[in-house]
Design a protein around this motif. Structure first.
Motif, PDB file in Angstrom:
ATOM      1  N   ASN A 289       0.828  -1.219   0.000  1.00  0.00           N
ATOM      2  CA  ASN A 289       0.000   0.000   0.000  1.00  0.00           C
ATOM      3  C   ASN A 289       0.853   1.256   0.000  1.00  0.00           C
ATOM      4  N   THR A 290       2.057   1.157   0.509  1.00  0.00           N
ATOM      5  CA  THR A 290       2.902   2.347   0.638  1.00  0.00           C
ATOM      6  C   THR A 290       3.909   2.504  -0.500  1.00  0.00           C
TER       7      THR A 290
ATOM      8  N   GLY B  14       3.629   2.197  -6.977  1.00  0.00           N
ATOM      9  CA  GLY B  14       3.625   3.430  -7.754  1.00  0.00           C
ATOM     10  C   GLY B  14       4.685   4.437  -7.369  1.00  0.00           C
ATOM     11  N   THR B  15       5.580   4.071  -6.441  1.00  0.00           N
ATOM     12  CA  THR B  15       6.691   4.963  -6.101  1.00  0.00           C
ATOM     13  C   THR B  15       7.689   4.969  -7.258  1.00  0.00           C
TER      14      THR B  15
ATOM     15  N   THR C 146      -0.256   5.088 -11.638  1.00  0.00           N
ATOM     16  CA  THR C 146      -0.244   5.477 -10.221  1.00  0.00           C
ATOM     17  C   THR C 146       0.934   6.392  -9.929  1.00  0.00           C
ATOM     18  N   TYR C 147       2.088   6.077 -10.497  1.00  0.00           N
ATOM     19  CA  TYR C 147       3.257   6.935 -10.307  1.00  0.00           C
ATOM     20  C   TYR C 147       2.978   8.346 -10.823  1.00  0.00           C
TER      21      TYR C 147
ATOM     22  N   ALA D 272       0.109   9.851 -11.262  1.00  0.00           N
ATOM     23  CA  ALA D 272      -0.950  10.519 -10.508  1.00  0.00           C
ATOM     24  C   ALA D 272      -0.494  10.941  -9.113  1.00  0.00           C
ATOM     25  N   ARG D 273       0.343  10.143  -8.476  1.00  0.00           N
ATOM     26  CA  ARG D 273       0.669  10.372  -7.065  1.00  0.00           C
ATOM     27  C   ARG D 273       2.084  10.907  -6.817  1.00  0.00           C
ATOM     28  N   GLU D 274       3.035  10.493  -7.625  1.00  0.00           N
ATOM     29  CA  GLU D 274       4.436  10.719  -7.285  1.00  0.00           C
ATOM     30  C   GLU D 274       5.167  11.660  -8.234  1.00  0.00           C
TER      31      GLU D 274
END
Length: 341
Positions: free
Chosen positions: A134-135, A138-139, A205-206, A208-210
């Motif tokens: 979960n953490t 996408g990093t 995900t990367y 969008a988030r990172e």
């Protein structure tokens, strides 16, 4: 001969020409190899390239062999020296027959191939770990590992990717030669590569988030982007080493505790004996793609390498069945999640 150059001047002039034709990484490699020769020549009191003889070249090889370097390293240094002498001969600094006096060793397939790689079973375990975290899902390190493993691209190629080169709907990455971000083989290294849905999901995900919404100095939007824009090679290497720590998925093979291990720190990640460089990931990826049954020509196109290079370094007919030609769209299903040990 109408001109004369010292070994150091010859090296610098040769490198200035290489900068017009090769990537920055390749030029640095040339510089590192030739600096060994320049230092040796200066220690031997050789002030002019025109002084060099076949005896000197043999003495230099003997000096490098005495340093107990790897056979591939010796061959690379001597091949680069021959390129320097070829250049010097072309501008009338040395005799035309001097480059042919460089005695370049012939290596066996075992000597030419590197045993250091990220093994498929380890890649499977690591990517399963990231995909279920979960953490960490996408990093940057996860997204990098997904692309590096499933494509098998060189680090420079991944660094050169722009945001527009990622098409999630078509499940593709487009590698383009856009100086100053260069591809090996330049325009001949351009290609469109299919990626599986899990890789697409990780990249989505990367982004969008990172991913930082920045542009580089040329106004382009890098796919992998940090606070300062397009990340450096050092950053990509750090992601590589940190994403391949074995302690992500198993007990430390070196008896360390992650909480107190110096290797776990970003600046020391490369010192972990079991973490892997981008090149080691590429090596493992190519091997895995071949074992998955992809044709050598298909793999060569994906990773921007010649089929004969793939055959020389990765293909052992005595161990693997003959590969069958696969349709291009089948590579869209290529995913470590389907790995069968």
């Amino acid at each position: 001969m109408s001109r004369d150059l010292s070994p150091r001047e010859a090296r610098d002039r040769f490198l200035s020409r290489r900068k017009q034709e090769n990537t920055e990484k390749t030029v640095r490699s040339y510089e590192n190899r030739l600096t060994r020769f320049v230092q040796w020549a200066e220690d031997e009191g050789i002030e002019s390239m025109s002084e060099l003889t076949g005896w000197d070249l043999d003495e230099y090889r003997a000096d490098r062999e005495a340093a107990d370097i790897a056979p591939t390293t010796l061959k690379g240094q001597l091949m680069t020296l021959k390129q320097l002498l070829d250049y010097c001969a072309s501008i009338d600094v040395v005799d035309n027959d001097l480059p042919g006096k460089v005695n370049i060793p012939s290596l066996s397939k075992a000597e030419e191939s590197s045993d250091v790689m990220l093994k498929p079973e380890d890649a499977n375990a690591l990517l399963s770990y990231f995909r279920n975290s979960n953490t960490l899902f996408g990093t940057p390190r996860h997204a990098f590992l997904e692309v590096a493993w499933h494509v098998g691209a060189r680090m420079g190629g991944i660094r050169a990717l722009d945001l527009r080169d990622f098409n999630p709907d078509r499940q593709t990455l487009e590698f383009r030669h856009r100086p100053p971000t260069l591809l090996k083989n330049k325009e001949d290294g351009e290609r469109v590569v299919g990626i599986s849905e899990p890789v697409v999901k990780a990249l989505r995900t990367y982004i969008a988030r990172e991913r930082f919404d920045k542009r580089d100095e040329e106004g382009r939007e890098p796919l992998f982007c940090g606070r300062q824009g397009r990340p450096s090679d050092t950053t990509f290497r750090a992601w590589s080493y940190m994403s391949t720590f074995p302690c992500h998925v198993t007990q430390c093979p070196h008896g360390n505790r992650r909480e107190t291990c110096d290797y776990a720190r970003r600046n020391h990640a490369s010192k972990c004996p079991s973490s892997r460089s981008p090149h080691a990931i590429r090596t493992g990826s190519i091997t895995w793609q071949l074992l998955q049954g992809l044709a050598i020509e298909t793999v060569a196109g994906r990773v921007n390498a010649r089929p004969e290079t793939i055959r020389r370094h990765y293909y052992r007919a005595s161990e693997w069945e003959e590969f069958e030609e696969l349709r291009a769209e089948e590579t869209l299903k290529l995913d470590i999640g389907d790995f069968d040990e």
